[in-house]
Structures are given as C-alpha cells and as structure tokens.
Design a protein around this motif. Structure first.
Motif, PDB file in Angstrom:
ATOM      1  N   THR A  35       0.852  -1.193   0.000  1.00  0.00           N
ATOM      2  CA  THR A  35       0.000   0.000   0.000  1.00  0.00           C
ATOM      3  C   THR A  35       0.890   1.246   0.000  1.00  0.00           C
ATOM      4  O   THR A  35       2.116   1.157   0.151  1.00  0.00           O
ATOM      5  CB  THR A  35      -0.893   0.019   1.260  1.00  0.00           C
ATOM      6  N   ASP A  83       0.940   3.321   2.386  1.00  0.00           N
ATOM      7  CA  ASP A  83       1.511   3.352   3.736  1.00  0.00           C
ATOM      8  C   ASP A  83       2.806   2.548   3.776  1.00  0.00           C
ATOM      9  O   ASP A  83       3.804   2.979   4.357  1.00  0.00           O
ATOM     10  CB  ASP A  83       0.534   2.781   4.762  1.00  0.00           C
ATOM     11  N   ASP A  84       2.791   1.331   3.162  1.00  0.00           N
ATOM     12  CA  ASP A  84       3.986   0.485   3.125  1.00  0.00           C
ATOM     13  C   ASP A  84       5.131   1.202   2.404  1.00  0.00           C
ATOM     14  O   ASP A  84       6.286   1.162   2.847  1.00  0.00           O
ATOM     15  CB  ASP A  84       3.700  -0.845   2.410  1.00  0.00           C
ATOM     16  N   ARG A 124       6.545   3.996   4.666  1.00  0.00           N
ATOM     17  CA  ARG A 124       7.347   3.445   5.766  1.00  0.00           C
ATOM     18  C   ARG A 124       8.641   2.847   5.239  1.00  0.00           C
ATOM     19  O   ARG A 124       9.630   2.744   5.969  1.00  0.00           O
ATOM     20  CB  ARG A 124       6.534   2.388   6.520  1.00  0.00           C
ATOM     21  N   PRO A 136       8.701   6.019  11.076  1.00  0.00           N
ATOM     22  CA  PRO A 136       7.435   6.639  11.497  1.00  0.00           C
ATOM     23  C   PRO A 136       7.607   8.026  12.123  1.00  0.00           C
ATOM     24  O   PRO A 136       6.798   8.922  11.859  1.00  0.00           O
ATOM     25  CB  PRO A 136       6.867   5.633  12.507  1.00  0.00           C
ATOM     26  N   ARG A 154       0.495  10.803   8.490  1.00  0.00           N
ATOM     27  CA  ARG A 154       0.188  10.393   9.868  1.00  0.00           C
ATOM     28  C   ARG A 154      -0.348   8.960   9.916  1.00  0.00           C
ATOM     29  O   ARG A 154       0.011   8.184  10.782  1.00  0.00           O
ATOM     30  CB  ARG A 154      -0.822  11.371  10.495  1.00  0.00           C
ATOM     31  N   ARG A 155      -1.207   8.640   8.946  1.00  0.00           N
ATOM     32  CA  ARG A 155      -1.771   7.278   8.894  1.00  0.00           C
ATOM     33  C   ARG A 155      -0.658   6.254   8.661  1.00  0.00           C
ATOM     34  O   ARG A 155      -0.599   5.222   9.303  1.00  0.00           O
ATOM     35  CB  ARG A 155      -2.827   7.187   7.782  1.00  0.00           C
ATOM     36  N   ALA A 156       0.254   6.545   7.748  1.00  0.00           N
ATOM     37  CA  ALA A 156       1.364   5.633   7.453  1.00  0.00           C
ATOM     38  C   ALA A 156       2.249   5.449   8.688  1.00  0.00           C
ATOM     39  O   ALA A 156       2.711   4.348   8.971  1.00  0.00           O
ATOM     40  CB  ALA A 156       2.188   6.150   6.285  1.00  0.00           C
ATOM     41  N   SER A 183       1.302   5.616  11.782  1.00  0.00           N
ATOM     42  CA  SER A 183       0.601   4.933  12.874  1.00  0.00           C
ATOM     43  C   SER A 183       0.285   3.452  12.596  1.00  0.00           C
ATOM     44  O   SER A 183      -0.019   2.725  13.527  1.00  0.00           O
ATOM     45  CB  SER A 183      -0.700   5.671  13.191  1.00  0.00           C
ATOM     46  N   ARG A 184       0.348   3.051  11.355  1.00  0.00           N
ATOM     47  CA  ARG A 184       0.017   1.666  11.017  1.00  0.00           C
ATOM     48  C   ARG A 184       1.191   0.751  11.315  1.00  0.00           C
ATOM     49  O   ARG A 184       2.350   1.115  11.060  1.00  0.00           O
ATOM     50  CB  ARG A 184      -0.353   1.528   9.535  1.00  0.00           C
ATOM     51  N   PRO A 185       0.915  -0.463  11.795  1.00  0.00           N
ATOM     52  CA  PRO A 185       2.007  -1.409  12.026  1.00  0.00           C
ATOM     53  C   PRO A 185       2.573  -1.918  10.700  1.00  0.00           C
ATOM     54  O   PRO A 185       1.882  -1.976   9.693  1.00  0.00           O
ATOM     55  CB  PRO A 185       1.359  -2.550  12.799  1.00  0.00           C
ATOM     56  N   ARG A 222       3.659  -4.521   8.008  1.00  0.00           N
ATOM     57  CA  ARG A 222       3.180  -5.879   7.679  1.00  0.00           C
ATOM     58  C   ARG A 222       4.312  -6.781   7.366  1.00  0.00           C
ATOM     59  O   ARG A 222       5.259  -6.500   6.753  1.00  0.00           O
ATOM     60  CB  ARG A 222       2.229  -5.854   6.479  1.00  0.00           C
TER      61      ARG A 222
END
Length: 173
Positions: free
Chosen positions: A132, A134-135, A138, A143, A165-167, A169-171, A173
């Motif tokens: 994604t 986000d991935d 990161r 973060p 911010r969303r990226a 806060s997400r763990p 994968r």
C-alpha cells in the motif's frame, strides 16, 4: 429393483451420452448387419463375451480399452455406409481385429468425447500482500520522520499530512 442391481436405464443413458447410442443398439446393429454372434463380435473387438454382454445389458457403462472402442466405432462406421456383402464379412472382421487404428483430427467430431484429464490441484500458495501507499512511505522513512513531515505539511496540505500520519501509525506488515 434391489440395491445390488445397477440402474440399467441410467447406464444406457450414460452410454448414449458417451457413445451416441446405447451399446445394445450398436451391438445389435452390428451383429445383425454382419450376421455374427455377440461372442464373435466380442472376439473381433478384443474383449470377452461376458464384458460385451454386460455392456449390452446396461450392467456396465464404459468400454475401458481405447483400442476396443476404436474397433467398435470403425465397424459401426462401415456398417452405416451400407450392407456388407456376406463374402466380405470374414475379411472385415479380421481387419478390424488386427487394426491399430489412429484417429485423425477429422475424426474428432465422430468420436465420443474424451474423458477430462485428471489435473492435480494446484499447490496453495499464500497470496503476497499488495503493498500500500503506507507500506511505501514506511519503506523510505521511519514513522517519527513521517509524523514530522505531516506536521510541516499540515497547514498547506492537510490531506497529504493525513496520509503521512496514517502511514506512521500503522504497524509494519
């Protein structure tokens, strides 16, 4: 009908699906046209008289040997073209018995459909997660740095700041 007796009606219908007609129809047509017994026809085809009898009566559905089926179809095709003179029957039966016929592509329409090949089930390979945005973010920055970038961009680009911010806060994968 008892539980031990096969459903001959269903078996004959299955023969019709496989061979275009119940075996009783084909065999009776051949024995009548050639003036031979079922036992003689069985010997010509390369099968036991008992097996042919079971096919004719509907106790069995399929001919297991492709060579036997090929000989049966060849004889049936010859008989369908017209009467076989009695003096030619012995020669025809000998030729059929010795035949190692090979079907050509032109015969495909006339022959029964081949059974579906047995294909082993594919090995189950777990799907890879689709990366994604986000991935990806990161992958290029920690973060804490994403949060800092979000704070810097928030006044002018609030929607991009939210993605950062969303990226952050997400763990992973």
């Amino acid at each position: 009908m008892t539980g031990d007796q096969p459903d001959t009606t269903a078996n004959r219908e299955r023969q019709r699906e496989l061979y275009g007609a119940p075996m009783s129809d084909r065999v009776h047509r051949l024995t009548g046209a050639l003036g031979v017994t079922q036992a003689r026809l069985a010997a010509t085809l390369g099968m036991s008289p008992a097996m042919l009898s079971q096919l004719v009566s509907g106790r069995r559905v399929k001919i297991g040997d492709p060579a036997v089926l090929t000989r049966l179809m060849a004889l049936d095709e010859r008989v369908a073209r017209g009467p076989v003179p009695p003096e030619e029957v012995p020669s025809l039966l000998e030729q059929a018995h010795a035949a190692r016929l090979q079907w050509s592509a032109a015969d495909d329409a006339a022959r029964p459909p081949a059974p579906a090949p047995v294909v082993p089930a594919p090995r189950r390979v777990p799907p890879r997660p689709v990366p994604t945005a986000d991935d990806a973010l990161r992958g290029v920055s920690a973060p804490a740095r994403l949060v800092a970038a979000a704070a810097a961009l928030a006044p002018s680009f609030p929607e991009i700041a939210e993605v950062l911010r969303r990226a952050a806060s997400r763990p992973v994968r």
